[in-house]
Design an enzyme around this catalytic site. Structure first.
Site: not given
Ligand code: UD1
Length: 429
Positions: A22-23, A117, A122, A125-126, A307, A399
């Site tokens: 999925k991812n 979810c 979430r 910013d990055q 996950d 999903r």
């Molecule tokens: C994350 C998980 C991924 C999992 C998904 C759903 C990690 C590194 N990522 O991916 O394995 O499949 O959740 O559960 O394990 N963050 C920021 N700013 C940003 C983006 C992210 O501060 O712009 C922070 C988030 O709040 C979080 C962390 O970075 O604490 C990881 O986020 P990210 O990897 O981007 O989330 P997903 O891609 O959803």
């Protein structure tokens, strides 16, 4: 109302074949937008997040031809809009990959702020920082994200402040067709990031270092697909069946998976007392005793995947002793522990830590799927519990897991899909 009813307990035995990841698929589908032509994808999971992505692509002008439910040809020749419908994109989080992909092709892009979810705040910013470094202007207003560029994006150094899967993939998507070289540092290394890079490289992109701490992208002017691309097997679906096999004291051969991607899960299962045999593209998991207690901390890959922590918690619910889970990625990921307590689990979660004391048995109860992976954990709990566990809010589970009811049923689980509104009862076999 839809629900799964799991008649437990059971011992899982047999073989299961894992679907596409999925991812990876949720990034590769939008990545096809970088091609003004056709892309042929295989091993695409047939799950509701992917069906939602097809709808978005079609709304933008993509023509999608299904060879079968897991193989599609996506023709983006006539895509001429980068304004995605709020209604469609707000449904799930991975719609944010449209930003990076569409910015590679269009001057103005609009999508909704990501849904998905409920795992806590979430932020994106990055992602925004990466687009701005490449020369785009990004504005978040009234629930929408607007990204614009006056000219082609320009390659640049990007240092991510946090290791983010989403920001890493979005930066790769945006930089692929940019002019010049982009170096992204402090990137995530998950298998789906490598798969996205491999897919883009198979079409002429120049992306090096995916799977390491630093990714270097030399921009190219266009991409074209020469042959079909097969998406990698799903790491988390694999892990879900590994845990289910172990906790039901079963013996299951899990086919079409990549054992290397499973190392953190395999290590914990062995610590818990399971036997794990690795083959080239399959894993056999068996267990014949009460699990031993263990502790785990979720970390970005190659650490233990966030996950997989709800599913692993079921082993601790029935373990010998007391174990601990520390969640380092998502602040609200322990909501599911209240549901397990209803089933008799001795579990207390505060902040980022859950302490779980093993009990002799879990007992059936009506439980909610708080999110996708928590929902899978509820099914596994139902496989172990005495009685008929009703798992609600299964739209979360659908999903991300293809044919989950059928796959568990073929392994010997007694599980039904029930729709109270239409009186449908499907024994999934
Ligand atoms: C994350 C998980 C991924 C999992 C998904 C759903 C990690 C590194 N990522 O991916 O394995 O499949 O959740 O559960 O394990 N963050 C920021 N700013 C940003 C983006 C992210 O501060 O712009 C922070 C988030 O709040 C979080 C962390 O970075 O604490 C990881 O986020 P990210 O990897 O981007 O989330 P997903 O891609 O959803």
């Amino acid at each position: 109302m839809e629900k799964f009813v799991v008649h437990g307990p059971c011992t899982l035995k047999g073989e299961v074949t894992i679907s596409g990841a999925k991812n990876a698929a949720v990034a590769i589908l939008p990545a096809t937008l970088l091609v003004k032509g056709k892309c042929h994808l295989e091993n695409v999971p047939d799950i509701s997040d992917i069906r939602a992505y097809y709808e978005i692509l079609q709304s933008l002008g993509s023509k999608i031809t299904f060879i079968n439910k897991n193989e599609v040809i996506i023709d983006n020749t006539n895509v001429n809009s980068a304004i995605a419908s709020y209604e469609l994109t707000s449904k799930f989080r991975a719609s944010y990959y449209l930003l990076g992909a569409l910015l590679g092709r269009f001057d103005k892009v609009q999508i909704s702020l990501p849904g998905g979810c409920n795992l806590g705040a979430r932020p994106i910013d990055q992602h925004i920082k990466a687009f701005e470094k490449l020369g785009a202007t990004v504005e978040v207003k009234s629930g929408n994200v607007y990204a614009t560029r006056k000219e082609k994006l320009k390659g640049a150094p990007i240092f991510l402040d946090v290791v983010s899967v989403g920001a890493t993939m979005n930066a790769i998507l945006a930089a692929t067709l940019a002019e010049g070289t982009t170096v992204i540092e402090n990137v995530a290394k998950e298998p789906h990031i490598v798969d996205l890079a491999n897919f883009l490289n198979s079409m002429g992109a120049k992306i090096k270092g995916a799977g390491t701490d630093s990714i270097r992208i030399t921009g190219v002017s266009s991409l074209s697909q020469k042959s079909s691309y097969s998406i990698i097997p799903d790491q988390i679906e694999t892990g879900t069946f590994m845990v289910a096999a172990a906790v039901t004291k079963g013996d299951v051969l899990i086919k079409n998976c990549i054992p290397k991607h499973m190392e953190p899960v395999t290590a914990k299962l062995i610590e818990a007392g399971a036997t794990v045999e690795e083959f080239e593209s399959s894993i056999r998991v068996s267990m014949n005793r009460k699990p031993s207690a263990f502790s785990l901390k979720t970390m970005p890959y190659p650490g233990f995947p966030t996950d997989m922590q709800p599913q692993m918690s079921i082993l601790l619910c029935v373990c010998d002793g007391t174990g601990m889970i520390v969640e380092n990625i998502w602040e609200s990921r322990f909501q599911y522990t209240d549901e397990l307590a209803k089933m008799g689990a001795d579990i207390s979660a505060h902040g980022t830590t859950a302490i779980i004391k093993g009990v002799d048995k879990l007992y059936a109860a009506p439980v909610k799927s708080h999110d996708l992976r928590a929902g899978a954990a509820m099914i596994i709990a139902g496989l172990v519990a005495e009685g008929d566990t009703e798992v609600y809010d299964i739209s979360h589970i659908l999903r991300g897991y293809e044919d989950i009811c059928l796959k568990f049923s073929k392994l010997g689980a007694n599980i039904e899909y029930v729709n109270d509104d239409t009186n449908e009862v499907n024994s999934c076999d």
